[in-house]
Design a protein around this motif. Structure first.
Motif, PDB file in Angstrom:
ATOM      1  N   VAL A 750      27.337  39.629  21.957  1.00 16.91           N
ATOM      2  CA  VAL A 750      27.415  38.209  21.595  1.00 16.91           C
ATOM      3  C   VAL A 750      27.688  38.075  20.098  1.00 16.91           C
ATOM      4  O   VAL A 750      27.427  38.983  19.320  1.00 16.91           O
ATOM      5  N   SER A 751      28.192  36.897  19.741  1.00 12.89           N
ATOM      6  CA  SER A 751      28.459  36.623  18.330  1.00 12.89           C
ATOM      7  C   SER A 751      27.147  36.380  17.592  1.00 12.89           C
ATOM      8  O   SER A 751      26.190  35.869  18.156  1.00 12.89           O
ATOM      9  N   HIS A 752      27.143  36.731  16.301  1.00 12.07           N
ATOM     10  CA  HIS A 752      26.004  36.421  15.444  1.00 12.07           C
ATOM     11  C   HIS A 752      26.492  35.669  14.214  1.00 12.07           C
ATOM     12  O   HIS A 752      27.328  36.199  13.468  1.00 12.07           O
ATOM     13  N   PRO A 753      25.993  34.464  13.996  1.00 11.05           N
ATOM     14  CA  PRO A 753      26.329  33.743  12.772  1.00 11.05           C
ATOM     15  C   PRO A 753      25.456  34.270  11.632  1.00 11.05           C
ATOM     16  O   PRO A 753      24.276  33.913  11.521  1.00 11.05           O
ATOM     17  N   MET A 754      26.024  35.126  10.795  1.00  8.90           N
ATOM     18  CA  MET A 754      25.213  35.766   9.752  1.00  8.90           C
ATOM     19  C   MET A 754      25.179  34.894   8.506  1.00  8.90           C
ATOM     20  O   MET A 754      26.214  34.457   8.002  1.00  8.90           O
ATOM     21  N   HIS A 820      20.113  36.600   7.431  1.00  9.98           N
ATOM     22  CA  HIS A 820      19.724  36.672   8.846  1.00  9.98           C
ATOM     23  C   HIS A 820      20.804  36.105   9.742  1.00  9.98           C
ATOM     24  O   HIS A 820      21.720  35.422   9.287  1.00  9.98           O
ATOM     25  N   CYS A 821      20.639  36.381  11.028  1.00  3.52           N
ATOM     26  CA  CYS A 821      21.445  35.705  12.036  1.00  3.52           C
ATOM     27  C   CYS A 821      20.875  34.304  12.179  1.00  3.52           C
ATOM     28  O   CYS A 821      19.668  34.125  12.229  1.00  3.52           O
ATOM     29  N   HIS A 822      21.742  33.283  12.251  1.00  8.31           N
ATOM     30  CA  HIS A 822      21.222  31.915  12.330  1.00  8.31           C
ATOM     31  C   HIS A 822      21.033  31.437  13.757  1.00  8.31           C
ATOM     32  O   HIS A 822      20.678  30.283  13.982  1.00  8.31           O
ATOM     33  N   ILE A 823      21.267  32.313  14.738  1.00 12.61           N
ATOM     34  CA  ILE A 823      20.728  32.009  16.069  1.00 12.61           C
ATOM     35  C   ILE A 823      19.223  32.175  15.892  1.00 12.61           C
ATOM     36  O   ILE A 823      18.739  33.281  15.628  1.00 12.61           O
ATOM     37  N   LEU A 824      18.492  31.071  15.977  1.00 10.29           N
ATOM     38  CA  LEU A 824      17.093  31.131  15.536  1.00 10.29           C
ATOM     39  C   LEU A 824      16.268  32.087  16.390  1.00 10.29           C
ATOM     40  O   LEU A 824      15.336  32.716  15.886  1.00 10.29           O
ATOM     41  N   GLU A 825      16.630  32.216  17.674  1.00  7.90           N
ATOM     42  CA  GLU A 825      15.913  33.178  18.512  1.00  7.90           C
ATOM     43  C   GLU A 825      16.160  34.601  18.014  1.00  7.90           C
ATOM     44  O   GLU A 825      15.297  35.474  18.156  1.00  7.90           O
ATOM     45  N   HIS A 826      17.323  34.848  17.454  1.00  6.68           N
ATOM     46  CA  HIS A 826      17.609  36.180  16.903  1.00  6.68           C
ATOM     47  C   HIS A 826      16.896  36.365  15.566  1.00  6.68           C
ATOM     48  O   HIS A 826      16.253  37.381  15.332  1.00  6.68           O
ATOM     49  N   GLU A 827      17.045  35.380  14.712  1.00 10.74           N
ATOM     50  CA  GLU A 827      16.407  35.439  13.394  1.00 10.74           C
ATOM     51  C   GLU A 827      14.917  35.771  13.546  1.00 10.74           C
ATOM     52  O   GLU A 827      14.364  36.579  12.800  1.00 10.74           O
ATOM     53  N   ALA A 830      14.454  40.264  15.635  1.00 15.28           N
ATOM     54  CA  ALA A 830      13.945  40.341  14.303  1.00 15.28           C
ATOM     55  C   ALA A 830      15.145  40.487  13.367  1.00 15.28           C
ATOM     56  O   ALA A 830      15.192  41.349  12.538  1.00 15.28           O
ATOM     57  N   MET A 831      16.139  39.616  13.630  1.00 11.62           N
ATOM     58  CA  MET A 831      17.396  39.721  12.892  1.00 11.62           C
ATOM     59  C   MET A 831      17.322  38.998  11.562  1.00 11.62           C
ATOM     60  O   MET A 831      18.228  38.253  11.200  1.00 11.62           O
ATOM     61  N   MET A 832      16.229  39.178  10.862  1.00 14.52           N
ATOM     62  CA  MET A 832      16.137  38.605   9.526  1.00 14.52           C
ATOM     63  C   MET A 832      15.564  39.662   8.592  1.00 14.52           C
ATOM     64  O   MET A 832      14.529  40.256   8.866  1.00 14.52           O
TER      65      MET A 832
END
Ligand code: C2O
Ligand code: CU
Length: 899
Positions: A750-754, A820-827, A830-832
């Motif tokens: 999936v895409s990640h808005p970084m 971080h990734c701005h998909i908040l569920e990702h952020e 632990a994408m932050m």
């Protein structure tokens, strides 16, 4: 057709019946054999051999042989028979002689005599032996000496030398068939050799032969008797069964050999009950395919025997009632099916689109100063109830100063704004909130308790770390942040504020904690872009609702959350009345996970004039615009050419998750524009907007690579990671006033808005890659971004299997900042992570400012001489000639904690 249990049983029976009709073969060994001798009353029952033909003395010998046919089922049809005898001796000059079989007409015996030598003579008979004249010695005689047999041969074969011989003529079949049909008449065959010439007798192995393979055998091929037939079972079902099986199942047997196709069974009619309780007359075979339950042959529909089965009936307002299907339809509900219950069925809201007018967030009012200039604000985080759609009950939301979305902060470039963020979340009784409204998943890093912690980040703001809303620096209800300073030393752009509390950001933002912060300046003002009533910020978010109207969000962390409805500025699918002219729409994707590809329902193009952090060099005509969580698109839509009453829908076509198959997970409507009579808004767009100087890759001091991928997690099942490292693992320490290239390598589906805090960046390019031996290896050209993406940005779409490179200059402030990734569920999980800007590397390579000491001066001098990045006191960055003023500057900066 749906198979009933009975149908399946019948199919199995047919299969078994078919198997029983397969031909059978048995090979039998003789059960009795003997030789009778013309010249004596001798018998040879116990001998190894039997004889047929005339001896050299001119005596005739005949062999008798009999088989037991009880191995062939009674009623079988014999189709072939083959007798095999093994010739064990012959006079070498006798040549080929015919040996024929004749059906014996009377019973005969095999006693115990014989057993000597070659068996050529036999031996005197004992009781029960057959001889030339006896059927059974002593008292029972043949009608004719030499045996009673059919005069016609059943089969003949030529027997020559020693070896195996077969008799298989068609004439043997009636013999064997007769013996099968009536075993009492089975006396076997008389085997006759050539009785016309002497010295031509043939000797054959008898059933006593020591070599078992040579003993006489008879192979019978037969078709077993047909025993099955059509059996009519209850309900007109036909099955192939035996008569016994049929009656055992209560069926009516139609006779052996009768078939089920076409079915001979009458199809009885009975009452057939539909789950809704309606009844109609049908045969059982008609009833079940129609979804009914057959009540049995002869049952009647009057009085109606059918129970009305109930199930969950969902209404548009997400409520549920247990009703029959018929009742549910009458009430205008949607029946979830017989047997479902309201406890297990989740009834969705069905909301009518475009019934609420688009709200415009108000302008925040400062405590001191004026909106749009230097000012100080108090922004209270508040809980309130808002009607998010005409047909929804009030929904509890969190906003700022009593509204969701929060009021817009108007800022002017160069005029600092100060905001004190106050957590004033209170429950229904007015008491400070102790607990979050949404369930907090403790698996998520930093979630801690369910306390409603908050901290506010200015997304896109170039601000000191102390004012950035550091995710760990949260404050509880009743507490407030220190005054945050926003210097506004950046180009005009669509900045926004939102919660950033570690572990619960997604929940706080979902509750509503977001608002616009617009930075303007005179140059932008001079462009004459649509403004005032013609400039509208659109906060686009997706939400779901429980039956009571409350916001619905999963209790357990999920990889994505996609709401059922699109909410713009706090209303589900609103409409906006527009005058005939141009509108500037500042679109913000404020959703937690959903990507939007926005377009107009009439297919008209529009112009994109700006990206996340400012205007483009020139307007770019587009058919649509894709924005991911956190991204903004500044667009101008021209409604000037439409007639009054024209309705145009702002549509979404992005699948969820993104990317994905077209149509999957899409909520297609966003909002609607309705064109009014009046004209308004400027009629032209400037041809150029603002210079966007390109950052040069050649100027980059450092290149960093970030691997984006999903890993497994013991608590939640999966976790999103950046380079496999966590929030607390700081490995990026850009030096102030240097340029870096960051490559986001997306090895997930999936895409990640970084998103990066502090900096504004430019997208350099995107490039396909493949993993080769665990290493991302480019597999395509570097593709620069399209013109509409070539402006200043802070969030970038990183598509799967691509390396997305951005270039940024780190300047202004020292400290730790999130990226971080701005998909908040990702952020959240632990994408932050965080980078730390440094202006100083100690001689031991540590970066924290040390106590002032002589060694640091030495280091300073070394670095100075090496031309390392350095900001002179006059603000220039080129290494100057060493001079005393610079030492003074160094000391000043050092004392300020930035050596
Ligand atoms: Cu809009 Cu760190 O986020
Ligand atoms: Cu992501």
């Amino acid at each position: 057709m749906r198979r009933t249990g009975q149908n399946i049983a019948a199919a199995l029976v047919v299969a078994c019946g078919a198997a029983a009709a397969v031909a059978g073969t048995v090979t039998l060994t003789a059960v009795r054999d003997n030789t009778v001798f013309q010249e004596s009353l001798n018998s040879a029952g116990a001998d190894d051999n039997v004889f047929a033909g005339m001896t050299s003395q001119g005596d005739i010998r005949r062999a008798l042989v009999r088989f037991d046919l009880s191995g062939v089922p009674a009623g079988s049809m014999v189709t072939a028979a083959e007798l095999r005898l093994y010739c064990t001796r012959t006079n070498s000059s006798s040549g080929a002689r015919s040996v024929s079989l004749h059906r014996l007409l009377a019973d005969w015996g095999e006693g115990t005599s014989g057993g000597g030598g070659q068996g050529g003579e036999g031996a005197p008979p004992t009781a029960g032996c057959s001889t030339w004249v006896h059927r059974f010695y002593t008292g029972q005689l043949w009608a004719a000496p030499g045996g009673d047999f059919a005069p016609g041969a059943s089969a003949t074969a030529l027997v020559n030398a020693e070896g195996s011989y077969e008799w298989e003529a068609a004439g043997m079949v009636p013999d064997v068939q007769a013996w099968v049909d009536s075993p009492a008449g089975n006396f076997g065959w008389m085997v006759r050799g050539d009785e016309a010439a002497s010295g031509v007798a043939k000797r054959f192995a008898s059933r006593e032969a020591s070599q078992a393979a040579r003993r006489p055998t008879l192979t019978v091929t037969f078709t077993p008797p047909a025993t099955t037939g059509a059996c009519c079972l209850a309900g007109g079902v036909c099955a192939l069964l035996t008569a016994g099986e049929c009656t055992g199942q209560g069926g009516a047997f139609q006779g052996v050999g009768t078939a089920c196709a076409p079915s001979p069974c009458p199809s009885p009619v009975g009452a057939c009950c539909h789950p809704e309780g309606t009844c109609f007359a049908a045969s059982s075979t008609e009833c079940s395919p129609a979804g009914g339950v057959w009540q049995g042959a002869g049952t009647l529909c009057s009085p109606n025997p059918c129970p009305a089965l109930t199930g969950a009936c969902c209404y548009a307002n997400a409520t549920c009632q247990t009703l029959t299907g018929v009742q549910c339809a009458a009430q205008g509900g949607t029946f979830a099916g017989a047997g479902t219950t309201c406890a297990t069925v989740e009834c969705p809201w069905v909301l009518v689109p475009f019934v609420d007018s688009l709200p415009r967030p108000g302008v925040a009012q400062p405590d001191t100063g004026l909106p749009g200039g230097a000012a100080a604000y108090t922004m209270r985080i508040t809980e309130q109830s808002q009607r998010l759609h005409r047909d929804l009950p009030l929904t509890r939301v969190w906003g700022f100063n009593g509204g969701y979305p929060g009021p817009t902060i108007e800022a002017w470039r160069g005029a600092p704004v100060e905001v004190t963020w106050v957590n004033d979340l209170r429950d229904e009784q007015g008491a400070l909130r102790q607990h979050h409204v949404l369930p907090v998943d403790p698996c998520v890093h930093g979630a801690g308790t369910d306390a409603p912690r908050t901290v506010v980040h200015l997304h896109g703001g170039h601000v000191p770390m102390s004012s950035d809303g550091y995710p760990e620096w949260t404050f509880l209800p009743g507490q407030q942040s220190p005054p945050y300073t926003y210097p506004n030393t950046q180009p005009p752009g669509t900045v926004w504020y939102h919660d950033h509390a570690i572990g619960i950001t997604r929940l706080n933002v979902y509750m509503g904690m977001a608002g616009f912060y617009l930075i303007r300046d005179a140059a932008e003002q001079a462009l004459g872009l649509p403004s005032g009533a013609y400039e509208v910020p659109l906060a686009i978010q997706d939400r779901s609702f429980n039956a009571d109207g409350s916001l619905k969000y999963p209790a357990m962390w999920m990889e994505h959350f996609f709401g059922d409805f699109v909410v713009v500025n706090g209303k589900v699918w609103p409409y906006m009345e527009v005058r005939r002219g141009k509108y500037r729409l500042r679109m913000l994707n404020g959703s937690t996970s959903r990507t939007y590809t926005l377009g107009l329902s009439n297919g008209a193009p529009f112009h994109q004039i700006g990206t996340d952090l400012g205007l483009l060099g020139a307007p770019v005509q587009v058919q649509g615009v894709t924005i991911q969580p956190g991204e903004r698109a500044d667009v101008v839509i021209d409604f000037g050419g439409y007639t009054v009453g024209t309705e145009i829908i702002l549509t979404n076509s992005a699948p969820a998750p993104y990317p994905g198959a077209p149509g999957v997970g899409v909520v297609p409507d966003v909002m609607k524009f309705i064109v009014q009579e009046e004209t308004g808004g400027p009629s032209t767009l400037p041809a150029t907007l603002t210079p966007v100087p390109r950052l040069e890759e050649a100027d980059a001091a450092v290149h960093r690579e970030f691997m984006l991928h999903k890993m497994s997690d013991p608590c939640t099942g999966s976790v999103w990671m950046i380079n496999g490292l966590m929030w607390g693992d700081i490995t990026e320490r850009p030096r102030l006033d240097t340029t870096e290239v960051w490559s986001f390598v997306n090895a997930s589906g999936v895409s990640h808005p970084m998103h990066m805090h502090l900096v504004q960046f430019q997208v350099l390019d995107r490039q396909d890659f493949q993993m080769v031996g665990g290493v991302p290896t480019p597999s395509g050209p570097r593709v620069p971004p399209p013109p509409e993406e070539a402006g200043w940005k802070d969030t970038v779409r990183c598509d799967p299997q691509e390396i997305t490179r951005v270039i940024a200059r780190f300047e202004g402030y020292l400290g730790k900042y999130a990226y971080h990734c701005h998909i908040l569920e990702h952020e959240e999980h632990a994408m932050m992570r965080q980078f730390e800007t440094t202006c100083y590397a100690n001689c031991d390579a540590s970066v924290t400012p040390p106590a002032l000491n002589v060694a640091d001066f030495g280091c300073f001098l070394t670095e100075y001489a090496a031309g390392n990045p350095y900001a002179n006191c006059d603000g220039s960055t080129a290494p100057p000639a060493l001079n005393v003023a610079d030492f003074g500057c160094f000391l000043t900066k050092y004392a300020a904690g930035c050596p």
